[in-house]
Design an enzyme around this catalytic site. Structure first.
Site, PDB file in Angstrom:
ATOM      1  N   HIS A  46       0.530  -1.352  -1.238  1.00 40.13           N
ATOM      2  CA  HIS A  46      -0.242  -0.626  -2.241  1.00 40.13           C
ATOM      3  C   HIS A  46      -1.638  -0.299  -1.700  1.00 40.13           C
ATOM      4  O   HIS A  46      -2.092   0.862  -1.761  1.00 40.13           O
ATOM      5  CB  HIS A  46      -0.359  -1.472  -3.510  1.00 40.13           C
ATOM      6  N   GLU A  47      -2.298  -1.313  -1.170  1.00 38.77           N
ATOM      7  CA  GLU A  47      -3.657  -1.116  -0.650  1.00 38.77           C
ATOM      8  C   GLU A  47      -3.654  -0.232   0.594  1.00 38.77           C
ATOM      9  O   GLU A  47      -4.616   0.500   0.850  1.00 38.77           O
ATOM     10  CB  GLU A  47      -4.302  -2.468  -0.333  1.00 38.77           C
ATOM     11  N   HIS A  54      -4.094   3.384  -0.467  1.00 35.74           N
ATOM     12  CA  HIS A  54      -5.497   3.713  -0.702  1.00 35.74           C
ATOM     13  C   HIS A  54      -6.248   3.875   0.619  1.00 35.74           C
ATOM     14  O   HIS A  54      -7.022   4.819   0.805  1.00 35.74           O
ATOM     15  CB  HIS A  54      -6.169   2.603  -1.517  1.00 35.74           C
TER      16      HIS A  54
END
Length: 349
Positions: free
Chosen positions: A17-18, A21
């Protein structure tokens, strides 16, 4: 060992997920100051090209700290060209969307990979024929193989069951020994329960599976199609579950926290790697969807702020930003405490 595997898998989902980003932020020229897996005390910290990569004590979370953006201080700003706040709203939205989308793409990859190749499937061969139901009334027999329904080829029992459940009338092509027979029948409408315990009407014809399995090959395109269908269906199911929770159909006692997630993953790992992989995909979708909720402390809340700026041509006021973010953290903390309470209640009682 399976418990450690569960924690490792959960940490990987957060990392992925990170990573979304991180990659999109870097693509737009935003400086990423910290890329952390976990919270609390830093166990490992290494700086490379201006970014500090850390592994922290509590591996049940993670974050990317971009220049000019800080969830713990919503008022932090920077006008430098390599800061998050200097970018156009649409670029910030892309950065925010990347994390949830990476989780959904990961689930799609898992589902597609598991669909590829030769698989054992339950064949659409009839076993039990219930008296007084449409199948019995038109003369279907045990051992009949359903070849097509309403002109659509049937290869698995699941395909057959899904089309019967949604069709009030059926035109069947059936293989019986060396004969190909045709049947037309009206399905019987019955009332059952959906996954949320609500009453739902569907159709049946009164048949059971004989239990025969066969091998079926799924090529790349078919595997990708199955992956897309599974990802869409489970994403929709999670969104629907959130709606049911908000309106009270699903009780708050069903809300689970990290403890429940790890417990379920632990049990799934004991059932085999396929069950574990399917659960990891579902949790990845869950992580992606939940992060898109319009709560200010989540990606969805920040997306909402940027959409507001795109529409009004000005950012939210400092006071609005501050109080909404504090309120968002309060909502998240409340949900976390509720999940922890329910987890402990299930364990202790």
């Amino acid at each position: 060992m399976s418990l450690a595997l569960s924690l490792l898998a959960l940490s990987f989902l957060i990392f992925f997920h990170e990573l979304g980003h991180f990659l999109v932020a870097r693509a737009f020229g935003v400086k990423v100051e910290v890329f952390s897996i976990g919270f609390g005390k830093k166990l490992i910290a290494k700086t490379y090209k201006g970014t500090q990569y850390t592994l922290s004590l509590i591996p049940l979370g993670g974050y990317v700290k971009m220049k000019g953006q800080n969830d713990s201080d919503p008022l932090e700003q920077s006008s430098d060209t390599d800061s998050y706040t200097s970018k156009a709203p649409w670029q910030r939205i892309c950065i925010l969307l990347a994390g949830p989308l990476f989780n959904i793409l990961l689930a799609f990859f898992i589902y597609s990979s598991l669909s590829f190749g030769d698989k054992q499937v339950l064949l659409p061969i009839l076993g039990e024929i219930k008296e007084g139901y449409p199948a019995s009334e038109v003369g279907l027999k045990s051992g009949d193989q359903i070849l097509s329904i309403n002109g659509e080829k049937m290869r698995t029992w699941r395909e057959m069951a899904e089309i019967i459940a949604s069709s009030p009338s059926l035109s069947l092509q059936v293989k019986r020994e060396n004969q190909i027979l045709s049947f037309s029948l009206q399905s019987k409408e019955v009332e059952g329960k959906n996954i949320f315990g609500e009453s739902k009407k569907h159709y049946v014809i009164g048949v059971g599976a004989k239990g025969e399995f066969g091998s079926m090959h799924f090529g790349v395109l078919e595997a990708l199609k199955n992956g897309a269908i599974s990802t869409y269906e489970n994403s929709t199911l999670i969104v629907e579950g959130i709606k049911k929770l908000i309106v009270g159909v699903v009780p708050t006692s069903e809300v689970g926290g990290v403890v429940s997630i790890v417990q379920v993953m632990h049990k799934a790992s004991e059932s085999g790697w396929i069950s574990f992989a399917l659960l990891v995909a579902l949790i990845s979708i869950n992580l992606g969807v939940l992060n898109l909720l319009p709560i200010p402390a989540l990606d969805g809340g920040h997306i909402l702020f940027n959409l507001y700026e795109m529409v009004t041509r000005k950012p939210p006021s400092v006071n609005m930003l501050y109080y909404l973010t504090i309120g968002g953290w309060a909502v998240l903390l409340g949900l976390m405490l509720l999940g922890l309470y329910n987890d402990l209640h299930r364990i202790l009682l």
